[in-house]
Design an enzyme around this catalytic site. Structure first.
Site, PDB file in Angstrom:
ATOM      1  N   TYR A 134       0.851  -1.186   0.000  1.00  0.00           N
ATOM      2  CA  TYR A 134       0.000   0.000   0.000  1.00  0.00           C
ATOM      3  C   TYR A 134       0.891   1.241   0.000  1.00  0.00           C
ATOM      4  O   TYR A 134       1.561   1.527   0.990  1.00  0.00           O
ATOM      5  CB  TYR A 134      -0.915  -0.012   1.226  1.00  0.00           C
ATOM      6  CG  TYR A 134      -1.921   1.116   1.302  1.00  0.00           C
ATOM      7  CD1 TYR A 134      -2.145   1.984   0.249  1.00  0.00           C
ATOM      8  CD2 TYR A 134      -2.672   1.298   2.459  1.00  0.00           C
ATOM      9  CE1 TYR A 134      -3.079   2.999   0.328  1.00  0.00           C
ATOM     10  CE2 TYR A 134      -3.622   2.315   2.551  1.00  0.00           C
ATOM     11  CZ  TYR A 134      -3.807   3.169   1.488  1.00  0.00           C
ATOM     12  OH  TYR A 134      -4.732   4.176   1.579  1.00  0.00           O
ATOM     13  N   LYS A 163      -1.284  -1.196  -4.175  1.00  0.00           N
ATOM     14  CA  LYS A 163      -2.366  -0.222  -4.106  1.00  0.00           C
ATOM     15  C   LYS A 163      -1.698   1.145  -4.202  1.00  0.00           C
ATOM     16  O   LYS A 163      -1.059   1.603  -3.254  1.00  0.00           O
ATOM     17  CB  LYS A 163      -3.156  -0.354  -2.805  1.00  0.00           C
ATOM     18  CG  LYS A 163      -4.283   0.678  -2.665  1.00  0.00           C
ATOM     19  CD  LYS A 163      -4.956   0.557  -1.303  1.00  0.00           C
ATOM     20  CE  LYS A 163      -6.024   1.642  -1.135  1.00  0.00           C
ATOM     21  NZ  LYS A 163      -6.652   1.594   0.221  1.00  0.00           N
TER      22      LYS A 163
END
Length: 295
Positions: A134, A163
């Site tokens: 992330y 992400k």
């Protein structure tokens, strides 16, 4: 693990006593899948993971797995103050039946590349589960640039996705050019999904999908197909809502949207407080306008 399509960063619902509402949470997970989502990510920022105890996190993951597994994957957000705690959460998620991990840099401490690499690497190696890094430099002050992501890819085979929430669509193109098909790129900024899909993103870790799953899936599918006319028609309607995902009170705003569509309530755990006054009135007006004009 399927890293394609729309995967909600699902909210954590609370009862009046502020305990987790597992009955509604299970129904909410199922509703997302019924409307075409590929799976769910639990315990993320939108899921208020930082306010949940270890035991609550475990219970939330088990509820999600029971509600939608084994055909739809549950991804566990792994975020902690310490590396040891992050590893413990990762192992617990694997034991709970999750299909993948979303790996965050540590809370509070923003170290150099050597330190951040060591932290996420420990989580990558803690279980056999596939991992999604992330990258959110806006919120967490740690920026995993494309060259660093490539270094992690070369060394840790469980890393298979990212992400990307830098809010810079050029990152999607840069990662695609460097990694090719080796890395699944999922956009994590709601009001960038149209542009990111055109740049090569394979998935969307979405926020407003919690209240508008059918519209989110329709927007993503049209964007991936390259149907720009249809995609932009939905996007233009959706943008005032999607921008709610990019401000500090995104949790309160998205939960309010859920309440207004009849799928949840606006309760949040401290330090967050529910919206009041002019702020609440303005948000309600935006959501009401969207509901009145939804395509």
């Amino acid at each position: 693990m399927n890293w394609n399509g729309v995967i909600p960063a699902i909210t954590t619902p609370f009862l009046e006593d502020m305990s987790v509402d597992h009955e509604f949470f299970a129904r909410h997970c199922q509703w997302q899948i019924e409307n075409g989502c590929s799976g769910v990510v639990a315990l993320g920022s939108l899921g208020e993971g930082a306010t949940l105890t270890f035991e609550e996190k475990e219970a939330v993951l088990k509820t999600a797995v029971k509600a939608i597994g084994p055909n739809s994957p549950v991804v566990a957000g792994v975020s902690a103050l310490s590396t040891d705690e992050a590893v413990r959460i990762a192992k617990m998620a694997a034991d709970a039946g999750c299909s993948g991990l979303m790996v965050l840099p540590p809370y509070v401490y923003c170290g150099d590349w050597r330190e951040m690499k060591a932290h996420v690497a420990a989580v990558f190696q803690a279980t056999p589960l596939p991992c999604m890094l992330y990258n959110n430099p806006v919120a967490y002050k740690t920026d995993f640039v494309p060259e660093q992501v490539m270094e992690l890819l070369a060394e840790y085979p469980t890393l298979v996705a990212i992400k990307e929430s830098s809010a810079d669509v050029r990152r999607v193109a840069a990662l695609r050019a460097l990694a090719g098909s080796r890395l699944k790129i999922l956009v994590g900024v709601d009001d960038l999904i149209f542009e990111a899909a055109m740049a090569g993103a394979s998935g969307w870790i979405a926020g407003l999908v919690n209240a508008f799953p059918a519209e989110s899936v329709a927007l993503f599918d049209a964007s991936i197909r390259g149907d720009k006319v249809r995609a932009f028609e939905i996007y233009k309607w959706f943008l005032p809502l999607l921008r709610m995902d990019t401000v500090p009170k995104f949790v309160q705003l998205i939960k309010l949207a859920q309440e207004m569509v009849g799928m949840g309530n606006a309760r949040v755990r401290g330090p967050r407080l529910e919206l009041t006054g002019a702020e609440l009135a303005e948000a309600k007006a935006v959501i009401a306008e969207a509901l009145a004009t939804r395509p």
